[in-house]
Design a protein around this motif. Sequence first.
Motif, PDB file in Angstrom:
ATOM      1  N   LEU A 102       0.826  -1.209   0.000  1.00  0.00           N
ATOM      2  CA  LEU A 102       0.000   0.000   0.000  1.00  0.00           C
ATOM      3  C   LEU A 102       0.859   1.258   0.000  1.00  0.00           C
ATOM      4  CD1 LEU A 102      -2.638  -1.083   2.669  1.00  0.00           C
ATOM      5  CD2 LEU A 102      -3.006  -0.916   0.225  1.00  0.00           C
ATOM      6  N   LEU A 103       2.169   1.086   0.302  1.00  0.00           N
ATOM      7  CA  LEU A 103       3.047   2.257   0.450  1.00  0.00           C
ATOM      8  C   LEU A 103       4.364   2.038  -0.278  1.00  0.00           C
ATOM      9  CD1 LEU A 103       2.594   2.400   4.278  1.00  0.00           C
ATOM     10  CD2 LEU A 103       1.888   4.256   2.770  1.00  0.00           C
ATOM     11  N   SER A 104       4.932   3.159  -0.684  1.00  0.00           N
ATOM     12  CA  SER A 104       6.259   3.096  -1.287  1.00  0.00           C
ATOM     13  C   SER A 104       6.943   4.438  -1.042  1.00  0.00           C
ATOM     14  CB  SER A 104       6.098   2.829  -2.782  1.00  0.00           C
ATOM     15  OG  SER A 104       7.363   2.854  -3.390  1.00  0.00           O
ATOM     16  N   ILE A 105       8.274   4.393  -0.754  1.00  0.00           N
ATOM     17  CA  ILE A 105       8.967   5.688  -0.596  1.00  0.00           C
ATOM     18  C   ILE A 105      10.223   5.720  -1.467  1.00  0.00           C
ATOM     19  CG2 ILE A 105       8.180   6.367   1.702  1.00  0.00           C
ATOM     20  CD1 ILE A 105      10.731   5.268   2.865  1.00  0.00           C
ATOM     21  N   ILE A 106      10.564   6.929  -1.870  1.00  0.00           N
ATOM     22  CA  ILE A 106      11.817   7.128  -2.621  1.00  0.00           C
ATOM     23  C   ILE A 106      12.743   7.972  -1.753  1.00  0.00           C
ATOM     24  CG2 ILE A 106      12.879   8.155  -4.671  1.00  0.00           C
ATOM     25  CD1 ILE A 106      10.289   7.641  -6.168  1.00  0.00           C
ATOM     26  N   ILE A 107      13.941   7.436  -1.495  1.00  0.00           N
ATOM     27  CA  ILE A 107      14.968   8.249  -0.797  1.00  0.00           C
ATOM     28  C   ILE A 107      15.782   8.938  -1.898  1.00  0.00           C
ATOM     29  CG2 ILE A 107      16.943   8.174   0.776  1.00  0.00           C
ATOM     30  CD1 ILE A 107      15.756   5.522   1.904  1.00  0.00           C
ATOM     31  N   PRO A 108      15.810  10.267  -1.885  1.00  0.00           N
ATOM     32  CA  PRO A 108      16.436  10.972  -3.019  1.00  0.00           C
ATOM     33  C   PRO A 108      17.937  10.659  -3.163  1.00  0.00           C
ATOM     34  CG  PRO A 108      15.912  12.486  -1.237  1.00  0.00           C
ATOM     35  CD  PRO A 108      15.324  11.178  -0.858  1.00  0.00           C
ATOM     36  N   ALA A 109      18.434  10.894  -4.360  1.00  0.00           N
ATOM     37  CA  ALA A 109      19.798  10.497  -4.728  1.00  0.00           C
ATOM     38  C   ALA A 109      20.874  11.139  -3.842  1.00  0.00           C
ATOM     39  CB  ALA A 109      20.044  10.852  -6.189  1.00  0.00           C
ATOM     40  N   ASN A 110      20.727  12.398  -3.542  1.00  0.00           N
ATOM     41  CA  ASN A 110      21.798  13.089  -2.795  1.00  0.00           C
ATOM     42  C   ASN A 110      21.449  13.220  -1.305  1.00  0.00           C
ATOM     43  OD1 ASN A 110      19.678  14.744  -3.154  1.00  0.00           O
ATOM     44  ND2 ASN A 110      20.804  16.409  -4.160  1.00  0.00           N
ATOM     45  N   PHE A 111      20.706  12.270  -0.814  1.00  0.00           N
ATOM     46  CA  PHE A 111      20.187  12.351   0.552  1.00  0.00           C
ATOM     47  C   PHE A 111      21.322  12.482   1.583  1.00  0.00           C
ATOM     48  CE2 PHE A 111      18.545  10.113   4.415  1.00  0.00           C
ATOM     49  CZ  PHE A 111      17.545  11.014   4.739  1.00  0.00           C
ATOM     50  N   THR A 112      22.340  11.608   1.498  1.00  0.00           N
ATOM     51  CA  THR A 112      23.434  11.625   2.478  1.00  0.00           C
ATOM     52  C   THR A 112      24.181  12.953   2.429  1.00  0.00           C
ATOM     53  OG1 THR A 112      23.657   9.256   2.256  1.00  0.00           O
ATOM     54  CG2 THR A 112      25.532  10.401   3.224  1.00  0.00           C
ATOM     55  N   LEU A 113      24.497  13.384   1.188  1.00  0.00           N
ATOM     56  CA  LEU A 113      25.234  14.642   1.024  1.00  0.00           C
ATOM     57  C   LEU A 113      24.496  15.803   1.674  1.00  0.00           C
ATOM     58  CD1 LEU A 113      26.595  14.499  -2.645  1.00  0.00           C
ATOM     59  CD2 LEU A 113      27.926  14.619  -0.519  1.00  0.00           C
ATOM     60  N   LYS A 114      23.229  15.855   1.371  1.00  0.00           N
ATOM     61  CA  LYS A 114      22.418  16.971   1.874  1.00  0.00           C
ATOM     62  C   LYS A 114      22.290  16.913   3.401  1.00  0.00           C
ATOM     63  CE  LYS A 114      20.626  19.148  -1.839  1.00  0.00           C
ATOM     64  NZ  LYS A 114      20.370  20.570  -2.026  1.00  0.00           N
ATOM     65  N   VAL A 115      22.053  15.685   3.925  1.00  0.00           N
ATOM     66  CA  VAL A 115      21.910  15.537   5.380  1.00  0.00           C
ATOM     67  C   VAL A 115      23.208  15.961   6.067  1.00  0.00           C
ATOM     68  CG1 VAL A 115      21.699  13.843   7.249  1.00  0.00           C
ATOM     69  CG2 VAL A 115      20.110  13.781   5.335  1.00  0.00           C
ATOM     70  N   LYS A 116      24.333  15.526   5.508  1.00  0.00           N
ATOM     71  CA  LYS A 116      25.631  15.859   6.116  1.00  0.00           C
ATOM     72  C   LYS A 116      25.874  17.363   6.068  1.00  0.00           C
ATOM     73  CE  LYS A 116      28.264  11.569   5.606  1.00  0.00           C
ATOM     74  NZ  LYS A 116      28.366  11.276   7.016  1.00  0.00           N
ATOM     75  N   ALA A 117      25.591  17.981   4.901  1.00  0.00           N
ATOM     76  CA  ALA A 117      25.801  19.417   4.751  1.00  0.00           C
ATOM     77  C   ALA A 117      24.930  20.194   5.731  1.00  0.00           C
ATOM     78  CB  ALA A 117      25.494  19.833   3.307  1.00  0.00           C
ATOM     79  N   LYS A 118      23.693  19.755   5.839  1.00  0.00           N
ATOM     80  CA  LYS A 118      22.752  20.432   6.740  1.00  0.00           C
ATOM     81  C   LYS A 118      23.221  20.284   8.189  1.00  0.00           C
ATOM     82  CE  LYS A 118      18.537  22.243   7.568  1.00  0.00           C
ATOM     83  NZ  LYS A 118      17.338  21.506   7.782  1.00  0.00           N
ATOM     84  N   SER A 119      23.685  19.081   8.534  1.00  0.00           N
ATOM     85  CA  SER A 119      24.113  18.814   9.895  1.00  0.00           C
ATOM     86  C   SER A 119      25.355  19.634  10.245  1.00  0.00           C
ATOM     87  CB  SER A 119      24.444  17.338  10.068  1.00  0.00           C
ATOM     88  OG  SER A 119      23.349  16.586   9.707  1.00  0.00           O
ATOM     89  N   LYS A 120      26.254  19.695   9.299  1.00  0.00           N
ATOM     90  CA  LYS A 120      27.480  20.473   9.509  1.00  0.00           C
ATOM     91  C   LYS A 120      27.139  21.936   9.746  1.00  0.00           C
ATOM     92  CE  LYS A 120      31.985  19.293   7.794  1.00  0.00           C
ATOM     93  NZ  LYS A 120      32.736  18.842   6.647  1.00  0.00           N
ATOM     94  N   SER A 121      26.222  22.414   8.943  1.00  0.00           N
ATOM     95  CA  SER A 121      25.809  23.813   9.049  1.00  0.00           C
ATOM     96  C   SER A 121      25.150  24.085  10.409  1.00  0.00           C
ATOM     97  CB  SER A 121      24.837  24.115   7.906  1.00  0.00           C
ATOM     98  OG  SER A 121      24.171  25.316   8.131  1.00  0.00           O
ATOM     99  N   VAL A 122      24.263  23.171  10.822  1.00  0.00           N
ATOM    100  CA  VAL A 122      23.559  23.337  12.106  1.00  0.00           C
ATOM    101  C   VAL A 122      24.569  23.276  13.261  1.00  0.00           C
ATOM    102  CG1 VAL A 122      21.888  22.273  13.686  1.00  0.00           C
ATOM    103  CG2 VAL A 122      21.351  22.481  11.266  1.00  0.00           C
ATOM    104  N   ALA A 123      25.523  22.314  13.152  1.00  0.00           N
ATOM    105  CA  ALA A 123      26.525  22.165  14.208  1.00  0.00           C
ATOM    106  C   ALA A 123      27.392  23.428  14.300  1.00  0.00           C
ATOM    107  CB  ALA A 123      27.394  20.946  13.929  1.00  0.00           C
ATOM    108  N   GLY A 124      27.761  23.947  13.127  1.00  0.00           N
ATOM    109  CA  GLY A 124      28.569  25.164  13.080  1.00  0.00           C
ATOM    110  C   GLY A 124      27.847  26.331  13.727  1.00  0.00           C
TER     111      GLY A 124
END
Lengths: 426, 251
Positions: A102-124
Motif C-alpha cells: 500500500l506504500l512506497s517511498i523514494i529516498i532521493p539520490a543526494n540524501f546523504t550529502l544533503k543531510v551531512k551538509a545540513k548537519s554540519k551547518s547546524v553544528a557550526g
Amino acid sequence: MFKLWATIVKDFRVLVRDGVGLALMFLMPIVLVFVVTDIQNSTFKMINKNKLPILVCNRDTGESGIQLLETINKIGMFKVSNLPKNQNEKTIADAMKERDALLSIIIPANFTLKVKAKSKSVAGKALTSFGLQADSVQKNVGNVDPLTLYYNPVLQESLRLSVKGGLQSALQLVESRETLRSLYFSINEKQLPASLEDEMLNNKATINEIPVSKNGSLSAPNAAQHNVPAWTIFAMFFVIMSLGGSVIREKVSGSFIRLKTLPTNYLVGLLSKQITYVIVTIIQAVVIFSLGIWVFPLIGLPGLNLPSDVAGLFVVTLVCGWCAVSYAILVGVFAETHQQSNGFGAISIVILAAVGGLMVPTFTMDTSMKTFANFSPMHWCLQAYYGLFLEGGRLRDVLGNLIPLIIITLVFQLITFLGLKRKNLI
Amino acid sequence: MALTEPLAVDIENLGFHYQGDDGLTFSGLNLKIAKGMRFGLFGPNGAGKTTLLSLMTGLLSAEEGSIHLLGHDIKKHNKAVNKLFGFVPQDFSFYQELSPVENLEFFGAWSGLSRLQIRKRTKELLHILGLEAVRNKQVDKFSGGMKRRVNLAIGVIHNPPILILDEPTVGVDVQTRHAIINYLMELNKNGTTLIYTSHQLSEAEGLCEDVALIDDGKIIVQDSLSELLKEHRQESLEELFLNLTGKAYRN
C-alpha cells in the motif's frame, strides 16, 4: 393472567414458525458480529503484528540512506522491501500492485550529502552561538530533498498520518545523529563513540499505556469487547423484521378485527408481544455473548470478557431489548404493509446505528452529529454497554445512559398508544 | 314477529358516516331483532351490510343513536358486552401459522373462557365441524372450506347468545355449506340468535326466518320472509331482492 399467558404462548408459536424472521433475528447478527470483529481484528493485527508492506527505492549511495532504512525497519510498523534505484512513478505503481504494497517511498539520490551538509551547518551555527570557533559554517546549504511517499488511496487517512509520523521520526533520527556527530567532531576532533551515540539517541523515555477503567482492571479492550456489544444492539433492533411483520400480519389478516370484537383489550396483545420479544432479545444477547466468550477464541479471534457486574449487564440488556421491541411495535402499528415495515424498519435501524455510533464512534463526529446521536436509542444502549464492557463500570455507573434510553422507550410507547387510538385499534 | 320479547339487537336512530367520505351514511336507522331469531340482512354491494355489522360489533362507533345487545348499550358496556356475541367475519380472521387447536386455545382465552372450558369446547367443536383429523396441523395448509369451519369454530367457542355471520359460506363446496348451515340451525335450536349476511340468497331462504333488505344505508323492508314474499307477490328472496333494489350494477 390466563389471557396474557395464552397470548404469550400464541406469540411464541407464531414466532418459532417464522423461519425467515428467526434467521434475520439470530443468524444475520451472528454472521455480522463474526465478520466485523474479524475484520477489525485483522486491521489491528495488520498494524500491530502483520506489519504494513512498504517498498523502498533508495537512490542514495551514502550511509544516511542506509541508516534511514534501518531506522524505518526498527519502527516495527513496516515490512520493508527494496526496489532498484532506477524506478519511476509508473514502475513504482506497478510494483506496488504486483507486491500488494500500500506504500512506497523514494529516498532521493543526494540524501546523504544533503543531510551531512545540513548537519554540519547546524553544528557550526550551534558552536558559533556557544562562542566557539567553528570550522567553516556554510550559511545556505538548503534543505534536504524531501522523501517521496506513494500510497494506495484505499489507505485510510488516519493510518496514512500514522505512517507519515513514523517516517518523520525516522528522518529526524537520521538528521539528529548526523548533527550530533558533526558537533562532537568539531569540539573533540574525533568520531563520536558508538556507545555514547547510542545512549544519546536511543535512550528515549517509553510510553506506558494504561486503559482507564472504573474497576481498576488493566486489561486492554480488544476488538471483541468493542464489536460484540455494538452488534448485539443491532441484532436486538433487528427484531423489527419479525415483530413489525407480526403486527402488520395481524392487521392485514383480519385477526385484529376478530380481536377487537372479543371481550379483551388489545393492550394485552401488545403487552404479550413486548414480553415475548424482550425474551427474544435477551436470548439474542446470551447467544451472541456466548459465541464471543467461547467460539471467538477457537477461531483465532480475541475472546469476549464479560463485565464483573453480570446483574448490571442483565438490566442493561433488558432495557435495550425493551427499547428495541417498543420501536418495532411502533413501526408495525404505523406501517400499512410488510414492505413499509421491513423497508422503513431496516433503513431506519441502519441510520440509528450510524448516528448512534455503532459504525463510527460518536467522539469522531462533528458537534451537530453528536447532538443527533443523543436522539438515537442505540447510542444510549452502546454507551451503557461500553460502560460495563470497556470501562469496567457497574450498573450505577451506567444509569446516566439508561435513563435517556428509558425516556426514549416511553416516548415510543406513548406514540404507539396514540397511533392505536387514532386508528381505532384499541 | 314478536317484538315484545327481549330483543337480541335494538338499534335506534343510528347515525354514522365515514370520515372524509361522501358515500355511505346512516341516518335515523332503526332495527330490532328478536331473541332466538334467525335473521338475514341482505343488500347489494356497498349497501351498508358490513358497516352495520361493524357498528353492532363495536368495530365502528356510531355518531348518533344507540345499539343495545340483549338490553346492554354497547357504548356504555365497552368490552364486557362483547361476551354476548360471536363474530364470524368474511375474511379468515385467525392465525394461519397455528393449528385449529392452538387458534381455539388463544381465541377461547380472549373470549373469557377458562383453560378447562376451552379444552371441552375445542373437543366438541372439532368433532362437530369435522376438524378432528387435522386438529394439530397448521391452518395455512388447509382448503378454503376447512378454513371456513375454523373461522366459524372460533366465532362460537364461547357459546355466544348472539352469533353475527358475515358471508360464512363464501367460496366453499356444497358439502361444507351444508355442514355449516346445519350447524347454524342446531345452534339456533339451542337458543342462539343468528344475524347473517350473504349473497347466497337461496341458502338464506332456507336459513332465515326474518329478513331485512338494506340499500344505500337505509332499511327498505323488514319482516318475516314469508310475509314479505306474500306482500310483494314474489316467489323467492332473489326475486324480492331484485324487485326492491333494482337490477342496475352496484359499485
